[in-house]
Design an enzyme around this catalytic site. Structure first.
Site, PDB file in Angstrom:
ATOM      1  N   GLY A  65      27.174 -71.118  21.665  1.00 17.79           N
ATOM      2  CA  GLY A  65      25.698 -70.566  21.885  1.00 17.79           C
ATOM      3  C   GLY A  65      25.716 -69.979  23.276  1.00 17.79           C
ATOM      4  O   GLY A  65      26.675 -69.966  24.187  1.00 17.79           O
ATOM      5  N   CYS A  92      33.157 -74.414  21.990  1.00 21.95           N
ATOM      6  CA  CYS A  92      32.632 -73.571  22.835  1.00 21.95           C
ATOM      7  C   CYS A  92      31.513 -74.518  23.523  1.00 21.95           C
ATOM      8  O   CYS A  92      31.669 -75.567  24.045  1.00 21.95           O
ATOM      9  CB  CYS A  92      32.322 -72.333  22.598  1.00 21.95           C
ATOM     10  SG  CYS A  92      32.173 -71.180  23.861  1.00 21.95           S
ATOM     11  N   TYR A  93      30.204 -73.786  23.507  1.00 24.90           N
ATOM     12  CA  TYR A  93      28.929 -74.496  24.180  1.00 24.90           C
ATOM     13  C   TYR A  93      29.124 -76.035  23.512  1.00 24.90           C
ATOM     14  O   TYR A  93      28.791 -77.154  24.289  1.00 24.90           O
ATOM     15  CB  TYR A  93      27.916 -73.837  23.832  1.00 24.90           C
ATOM     16  CG  TYR A  93      26.570 -74.517  24.405  1.00 24.90           C
ATOM     17  CD1 TYR A  93      26.350 -74.333  25.688  1.00 24.90           C
ATOM     18  CD2 TYR A  93      25.763 -75.555  23.246  1.00 24.90           C
ATOM     19  CE1 TYR A  93      25.089 -75.042  26.039  1.00 24.90           C
ATOM     20  CE2 TYR A  93      24.550 -75.788  23.957  1.00 24.90           C
ATOM     21  CZ  TYR A  93      24.329 -75.762  24.980  1.00 24.90           C
ATOM     22  OH  TYR A  93      23.345 -76.281  25.633  1.00 24.90           O
ATOM     23  N   HIS A 180      37.409 -70.471  20.010  1.00 27.80           N
ATOM     24  CA  HIS A 180      36.625 -70.079  18.637  1.00 27.80           C
ATOM     25  C   HIS A 180      37.706 -70.234  17.514  1.00 27.80           C
ATOM     26  O   HIS A 180      38.312 -68.989  17.491  1.00 27.80           O
ATOM     27  CB  HIS A 180      35.957 -68.828  18.878  1.00 27.80           C
ATOM     28  CG  HIS A 180      34.635 -68.947  19.867  1.00 27.80           C
ATOM     29  ND1 HIS A 180      33.446 -69.384  19.432  1.00 27.80           N
ATOM     30  CD2 HIS A 180      34.431 -68.488  20.975  1.00 27.80           C
ATOM     31  CE1 HIS A 180      32.642 -69.291  20.365  1.00 27.80           C
ATOM     32  NE2 HIS A 180      33.089 -68.807  21.485  1.00 27.80           N
ATOM     33  N   GLU A 182      36.945 -70.418  14.617  1.00 27.43           N
ATOM     34  CA  GLU A 182      36.178 -69.673  13.288  1.00 27.43           C
ATOM     35  C   GLU A 182      36.494 -68.040  13.413  1.00 27.43           C
ATOM     36  O   GLU A 182      36.444 -67.374  12.498  1.00 27.43           O
ATOM     37  CB  GLU A 182      34.825 -69.638  13.327  1.00 27.43           C
ATOM     38  CG  GLU A 182      33.900 -69.023  14.216  1.00 27.43           C
ATOM     39  CD  GLU A 182      33.839 -69.966  15.721  1.00 27.43           C
ATOM     40  OE1 GLU A 182      34.796 -70.657  16.051  1.00 27.43           O
ATOM     41  OE2 GLU A 182      32.916 -69.500  16.398  1.00 27.43           O
ATOM     42  N   SER A 234      18.390 -55.414 -10.798  1.00 28.90           N
ATOM     43  CA  SER A 234      18.601 -54.164  -9.916  1.00 28.90           C
ATOM     44  C   SER A 234      19.991 -53.361 -10.421  1.00 28.90           C
ATOM     45  O   SER A 234      19.824 -52.123  -9.837  1.00 28.90           O
ATOM     46  CB  SER A 234      18.226 -54.504  -8.700  1.00 28.90           C
ATOM     47  OG  SER A 234      19.430 -55.121  -8.040  1.00 28.90           O
ATOM     48  N   GLY A 235      20.570 -54.011 -10.970  1.00 27.84           N
ATOM     49  CA  GLY A 235      22.106 -53.416 -10.963  1.00 27.84           C
ATOM     50  C   GLY A 235      22.945 -53.790  -9.795  1.00 27.84           C
ATOM     51  O   GLY A 235      24.283 -53.467  -9.747  1.00 27.84           O
ATOM     52  N   GLY A 236      22.348 -54.538  -8.904  1.00 30.03           N
ATOM     53  CA  GLY A 236      22.989 -54.830  -7.513  1.00 30.03           C
ATOM     54  C   GLY A 236      23.838 -56.144  -7.754  1.00 30.03           C
ATOM     55  O   GLY A 236      23.519 -57.003  -8.831  1.00 30.03           O
ATOM     56  N   VAL A 237      24.593 -56.660  -6.944  1.00 36.29           N
ATOM     57  CA  VAL A 237      25.601 -58.032  -7.385  1.00 36.29           C
ATOM     58  C   VAL A 237      24.537 -58.972  -7.207  1.00 36.29           C
ATOM     59  O   VAL A 237      24.931 -60.188  -8.240  1.00 36.29           O
ATOM     60  CB  VAL A 237      26.547 -58.072  -6.216  1.00 36.29           C
ATOM     61  CG1 VAL A 237      26.187 -57.758  -4.792  1.00 36.29           C
ATOM     62  CG2 VAL A 237      27.327 -59.144  -6.573  1.00 36.29           C
ATOM     63  N   ASP A 238      23.719 -59.227  -6.324  1.00 38.01           N
ATOM     64  CA  ASP A 238      22.847 -60.677  -6.142  1.00 38.01           C
ATOM     65  C   ASP A 238      22.000 -60.875  -7.536  1.00 38.01           C
ATOM     66  O   ASP A 238      22.263 -61.944  -8.291  1.00 38.01           O
ATOM     67  CB  ASP A 238      21.973 -60.655  -5.292  1.00 38.01           C
ATOM     68  CG  ASP A 238      22.635 -60.072  -3.767  1.00 38.01           C
ATOM     69  OD1 ASP A 238      23.899 -60.317  -3.905  1.00 38.01           O
ATOM     70  OD2 ASP A 238      21.857 -60.201  -2.644  1.00 38.01           O
ATOM     71  N   SER A 239      21.381 -59.974  -8.206  1.00 41.80           N
ATOM     72  CA  SER A 239      20.643 -60.283  -9.581  1.00 41.80           C
ATOM     73  C   SER A 239      21.594 -60.282 -10.651  1.00 41.80           C
ATOM     74  O   SER A 239      21.279 -60.983 -11.361  1.00 41.80           O
ATOM     75  CB  SER A 239      19.413 -59.166  -9.436  1.00 41.80           C
ATOM     76  OG  SER A 239      20.012 -57.810  -9.657  1.00 41.80           O
ATOM     77  N   ALA A 240      22.769 -59.364 -10.383  1.00 47.87           N
ATOM     78  CA  ALA A 240      23.625 -59.602 -11.685  1.00 47.87           C
ATOM     79  C   ALA A 240      24.206 -60.887 -11.626  1.00 47.87           C
ATOM     80  O   ALA A 240      24.506 -61.319 -12.967  1.00 47.87           O
ATOM     81  CB  ALA A 240      24.591 -58.371 -11.405  1.00 47.87           C
ATOM     82  N   LYS A 377      27.538 -64.146   0.561  1.00 44.47           N
ATOM     83  CA  LYS A 377      27.907 -63.083  -0.320  1.00 44.47           C
ATOM     84  C   LYS A 377      29.184 -62.930  -0.993  1.00 44.47           C
ATOM     85  O   LYS A 377      29.414 -62.679  -1.968  1.00 44.47           O
ATOM     86  CB  LYS A 377      27.538 -61.714   0.643  1.00 44.47           C
ATOM     87  CG  LYS A 377      27.577 -60.377  -0.261  1.00 44.47           C
ATOM     88  CD  LYS A 377      26.256 -60.217  -0.569  1.00 44.47           C
ATOM     89  CE  LYS A 377      26.086 -58.701  -1.300  1.00 44.47           C
ATOM     90  NZ  LYS A 377      24.788 -58.614  -1.361  1.00 44.47           N
TER      91      LYS A 377
END
Ligand code: XMP
Length: 521
Positions: A65, A92-93, A180, A182, A234-240, A377
């Site tokens: 942080g 870290c923090y 870090h 990550e 919508s044709g987008g990945v999320d709704s698909a 995602k």
């Protein structure tokens, strides 16, 4: 579908809590934990020991942080959490906080470290070191440093300027790293995190997309029962992916609605029909409303007026399309985990009135089904592929709800859309051919409403320019214009001028965000 009350995502999954100390690193840590196939959730640093006990986590990671433990009001951890017997890793923090809160000392040595740093293990490197090399490169970014560890802790690594780069008290299950693990610049970081998760916390690595699909299917069935659900595509990945997942769970009880605004990219509406209706056999209402959208947009040139007109008409068409589905009680939405933690486009939303399929008004009387609510995602993409969705959908670039209308400066007419569709298809085709698709966040064409003089053959031309826009970005909040090779730009320009009548000039947009936005309107 809200998150689980206790334990991991599914019965049998272990849960790791990532405590957010105000850094963008918390999301990255949570993703890395999941890459180690352990389910993680981000929680605020104000979480109490009681709340932690109730969630029954197998481990806790304290993120980095921007604060210093010395400033007034520095974010702290409820000290009772250290005594719960749940293994803790501070980063870290987070590691400085462990040192400070448990009786060690953190000070400003005046010698911060930033960037790649050589790390040397001490005392065998302790429990987290495992098979890590005695010397390795890590990514540092700190000003304060731990100068004395609390009683019962051992120093297990150091760097030239940081006497305590790793510390641990394995019998208490508490570990800290100043660097870090990550970030990709710490080559052995993922091994170290995995070691913490598997060896120190005893986590089982059950978070696989196959298991996630199985659990999601069970949950959707339990939620929807014998009811009916609808899903706006919508044709987008999320709704698909949300639709494909819900279809796997409840089959014919799902109807998808696709509003064809006439503002989509070349071939996109056919692809939605092909994929969802023909391949998956999903019940699909294809609302062909292009003419209505063009009528509504006639004479509209102001960007906000366009967005508003499209948003309102979209909702009306959607409502009409579902007119025949009056018995649907459930609405499927592709909300992702980052939207739940904080809206990824909150800044953008203040600048433009965003519209998307997820932005349907709240007074629609549905219970929401949100099967992707816990997912990042990259996980959604993996699930899409596993469910058999084509790459063109799984890896589709973000595309604005108002479609090509915000890439046409001035009035939106069917002719201008057709022209832009052809230029846009060339840009995307060439990016694909150059193998740059997954490196570029978005690449598209914009049609300006100015004209310039040119010469083709022996003829004077007076045509419109196409502007090519290609950006790299992590999250669309900021973006950098892509440094495309000249040869690639030359090929795009040549093809656009040669293949799209009426275009006689091509320009490349070299504006980053800020000060520009990604879209032109
Ligand atoms: P800007 O142009 O604001 O865009 O830099 C940021 C990201 O958001 C996308 N965008 C939209 N997405 N509905 C959406 O779902 C919208 O109305 C909308 N407007 C912009 C844009 O493509 C970029 O990825």
């Amino acid at each position: 579908m809200s998150g689980p009350v206790s334990g991991g995502w599914a019965t049998g999954d272990d849960l790791v809590l990532v405590v957010d100390f105000g850094a963008q690193y918390a999301q990255l840590i949570a993703r890395r934990v999941r890459e180690a196939r352990v389910y993680s959730e981000i929680v605020p640093h104000t979480i109490t020991a009681d709340e932690v006990r109730r969630r029954r986590p197998a481990g806790i990671v304290l993120s980095g942080g921007p604060s210093s433990v010395h400033v007034d009001g520095a974010p702290l951890l409820d000290p009772a959490i250290y005594d719960l017997g749940v293994p803790i890793l501070g980063i870290c923090y987070g590691s400085q906080l462990i040192a400070q809160q448990l009786g060690g000392e953190v000070s400003q040595t005046g010698r911060g470290e930033y960037g790649r740093t050589d790390l040397e293990l001490q005392n065998g490197g302790g429990r987290l070191a495992g098979a890590l090399p005695p010397q390795q490169v890590v990514w540092m970014s700190h000003f304060d440093a731990i100068v004395r560890v609390p009683d019962g802790f051992t120093v297990t690594a150091r760097t030239a300027d940081c006497p305590v780069a790793m510390l641990e008290a394995p019998e208490r299950g508490i570990y800290g790293v100043q660097f870090h693990p990550e970030v990709a610049h710490t080559p052995h970081g993922q091994d170290l995190l995995t070691r913490f998760l598997v060896d120190a916390c005893g986590c089982r690595q059950t978070w696989t997309m196959t298991n996630v699909i199985e659990t999601a299917v069970e949950r959707i069935r339990a939620q929807v029962g014998s009811g009916r659900a609808i899903c706006g595509l919508s044709g987008g990945v999320d709704s698909a992916v949300a639709a494909a997942l819900v279809h796997r769970a409840i089959g014919k009880q799902l109807t998808c609605v696709y509003v064809d605004t006439g503002l989509m990219r070349l071939g996109e509406s056919d692809q939605v029909e092909d994929t969802f209706h023909r391949t998956f056999g999903i019940d699909l209402v294809h609302a062909r409303a292009a003419e209505r959208f063009f009528d509504r947009l006639a004479g509209v040139t102001d960007p906000e007026a366009k967005r508003k007109a499209i948003g309102e008409l979209f909702i009306r068409v959607f409502e009409e399309a579902r007119g025949g589905l009056t018995d649907a009680d459930f609405l499927v939405q592709g909300t992702l985990y980052p939207d739940v933690i904080e809206s990824g486009t909150s800044t953008a939303a203040k600048i433009k009135s965003h519209h998307n399929v997820g932005g349907l008004p709240e007074d629609l009387d549905f219970e929401l089904v949100e099967p992707l609510r816990s997912l990042f995602k990259d996980e959604v993409r993996r699930i899409g592929t596993e469910l058999g969705l084509p790459d063109e959908i799984v890896w589709r670039q973000p595309f604005p709800g108002p479609g090509l209308a915000v890439r046409i400066i001035g009035e939106v007419t069917p002719e201008r859309v057709a022209l832009l569709q052809r230029a846009d298809a060339i840009v995307r085709e060439e990016i694909h051919r150059a193998g740059l698709e997954r490196e570029i966040w978005q690449a598209f064409a914009v049609l300006a409403d100015i004209r310039s003089v040119g010469v083709m053959g022996d003829e004077r031309t007076y045509g419109h320019p196409i502007i090519i826009r290609a950006v790299t970005s992590e999250d669309a909040m900021t973006a950098d214009f892509a440094r495309l090779p000249w040869e690639l730009l030359e090929r795009m320009a040549g093809r656009i001028i040669g293949e799209v009548p009426g275009i006689n000039r091509v320009a490349y947009d070299v504006t980053s965000k800020p000060p520009g936005t990604i879209e032109w309107e």
